[in-house]
Design a protein around this motif. Structure first.
Motif, PDB file in Angstrom:
ATOM      1  N   ALA A 143       0.851  -1.191   0.000  1.00 24.33           N
ATOM      2  CA  ALA A 143       0.000   0.000   0.000  1.00 24.33           C
ATOM      3  C   ALA A 143       0.883   1.236   0.000  1.00 24.33           C
ATOM      4  O   ALA A 143       1.681   1.437   0.922  1.00 24.33           O
ATOM      5  CB  ALA A 143      -0.910   0.006   1.220  1.00 24.33           C
ATOM      6  N   THR A 144       0.770   2.070  -1.018  1.00 22.63           N
ATOM      7  CA  THR A 144       1.497   3.330  -1.068  1.00 22.63           C
ATOM      8  C   THR A 144       0.744   4.365  -0.246  1.00 22.63           C
ATOM      9  O   THR A 144      -0.477   4.513  -0.377  1.00 22.63           O
ATOM     10  CB  THR A 144       1.643   3.819  -2.519  1.00 22.63           C
ATOM     11  N   LEU A 145       1.452   5.085   0.609  1.00 21.94           N
ATOM     12  CA  LEU A 145       0.798   6.068   1.458  1.00 21.94           C
ATOM     13  C   LEU A 145       0.348   7.276   0.654  1.00 21.94           C
ATOM     14  O   LEU A 145       0.802   7.516  -0.466  1.00 21.94           O
ATOM     15  CB  LEU A 145       1.740   6.506   2.579  1.00 21.94           C
ATOM     16  N   ALA A 146      -0.563   8.028   1.253  1.00 20.08           N
ATOM     17  CA  ALA A 146      -1.122   9.215   0.592  1.00 20.08           C
ATOM     18  C   ALA A 146      -0.246  10.428   0.864  1.00 20.08           C
ATOM     19  O   ALA A 146       0.388  10.550   1.920  1.00 20.08           O
ATOM     20  CB  ALA A 146      -2.536   9.470   1.113  1.00 20.08           C
ATOM     21  N   SER A 147      -0.219  11.342  -0.080  1.00 21.04           N
ATOM     22  CA  SER A 147       0.461  12.618   0.132  1.00 21.04           C
ATOM     23  C   SER A 147      -0.323  13.441   1.148  1.00 21.04           C
ATOM     24  O   SER A 147      -1.558  13.508   1.077  1.00 21.04           O
ATOM     25  CB  SER A 147       0.563  13.396  -1.175  1.00 21.04           C
ATOM     26  N   PRO A 148       0.356  14.074   2.121  1.00 25.21           N
ATOM     27  CA  PRO A 148      -0.358  14.918   3.089  1.00 25.21           C
ATOM     28  C   PRO A 148      -1.115  16.049   2.410  1.00 25.21           C
ATOM     29  O   PRO A 148      -2.190  16.456   2.852  1.00 25.21           O
ATOM     30  CB  PRO A 148       0.752  15.456   3.988  1.00 25.21           C
TER      31      PRO A 148
END
Length: 302
Positions: free
Chosen positions: A121-126
């Protein structure tokens, strides 16, 4: 032991640390996060190697010595803050500052000699143009809770806590912004506790709805409170133990009310605390100084 590629095993049954055989030499220079479990009556360790982007599995013999089992590659920049849930190892993959978001990998060690990457799972950009770099995580109730630092400006809002569904490896909800440089994370019940280093704080977060995290309290760890650059954190019952990395101390907090945490004790003389675990009536603390030390602190029965 990063740099030398070694893993040391200690017998602590006598109340003191006794080295159990020679150090195990891994096929990498920088082993970092480790977890242990029992699979089909065999004691197994999984350890990630930062420099080779691999996860190793090892047999833990009865005397504590180690032998190789298997490995899997393709884990770019695995950070030490890994966690185990059943036979799944969850691994933060750091990513690249100001360039790309990091990710969380799931590796099955159900067949210890043949570990397999089963999800990513690639994290989301803040925020648009910002990047999240996970360092530590924990697992609770089928969800992975991840601390993700960021060097993007403004630093006061670019670090986050993010949530991943362990089964589907999909992101859940939106990132929760926290102060700069969140470090380790521990969960008890419906509350997560996060240590923050650059803006020294201890924060409690309501995770009863993983899709909508809710901050409860942030305790400042700067004067007039005792200074504490918080790094490791461990929670047991109504107590949180926080390692003060630059101040060479462990702080103990009463968390019986997560919205009104309070400092109850400070234990000095623990150099550069890095990670903590509970073993019986002892708090075991490793430090990150050259040469390494392991501290054993009596904390009483649970």
């Amino acid at each position: 032991m990063q740099g030398t590629g070694q893993i040391f095993t200690y017998n602590i049954s006598s109340g003191t640390e006794v080295l159990a055989g020679p150090a195990y030499a891994t096929p990498c220079n920088d082993p970092s996060g480790m977890v242990t479990t029992t699979i089909a009556s065999n004691n197994v360790m999984a350890v990630v190697c930062f420099d080779t982007a691999t996860l190793l599995t090892l047999t833990i013999r009865a005397d504590g010595t180690l032998s190789a089992l298997g490995s899997v590659s393709g884990l770019t920049m695995p950070y030490p803050g890994i966690a185990l849930d059943g036979t799944n190892v969850l691994i933060p993959l750091f990513g690249h500052n100001n360039t790309a978001n990091g990710a969380v990998a799931k590796v099955s060690i159900a067949s210890p000699a043949n570990p397999v990457i089963t999800g990513m799972a690639t994290l989301a950009s803040p925020a648009p143009g910002e990047f999240a770099n996970p360092g530590y995580l924990t697992v609770a109730g089928g969800y992975v809770f991840v601390t993700a630092g960021s060097e993007d400006a403004p630093e006061s809002t670019s670090s986050t806590i993010q949530v991943v569904n362990e089964l589907t490896m999909a992101l859940v909800g939106n990132p929760l912004a926290v102060a700069h440089s969140p470090q380790q994370i521990a969960v008890q019940g419906n509350v997560a506790y996060v240590s923050l280093f650059d803006t020294p704080q201890l924060e409690s977060i309501d995770i009863s709805n993983p899709a909508s995290l809710r901050p409860l309290q942030s305790i400042s760890l700067v004067p007039p409170n005792p200074m504490c650059h918080a790094l490791p954190i461990l929670v047991r019952n109504n107590v949180a133990y926080v390692g003060c990395y630059l101040e060479d101390a462990i702080e103990q907090f009463d968390i019986s009310n997560p919205s009104s945490m309070r400092l109850t004790q400070r234990i000095p003389g623990v150099d550069s605390p890095q990670r903590m675990v509970i073993a019986g009536n002892y708090l075991i603390v490793s430090n990150s100084e050259s040469g390494g030390r392991v501290y054993q602190i009596s904390v009483g029965a649970p």
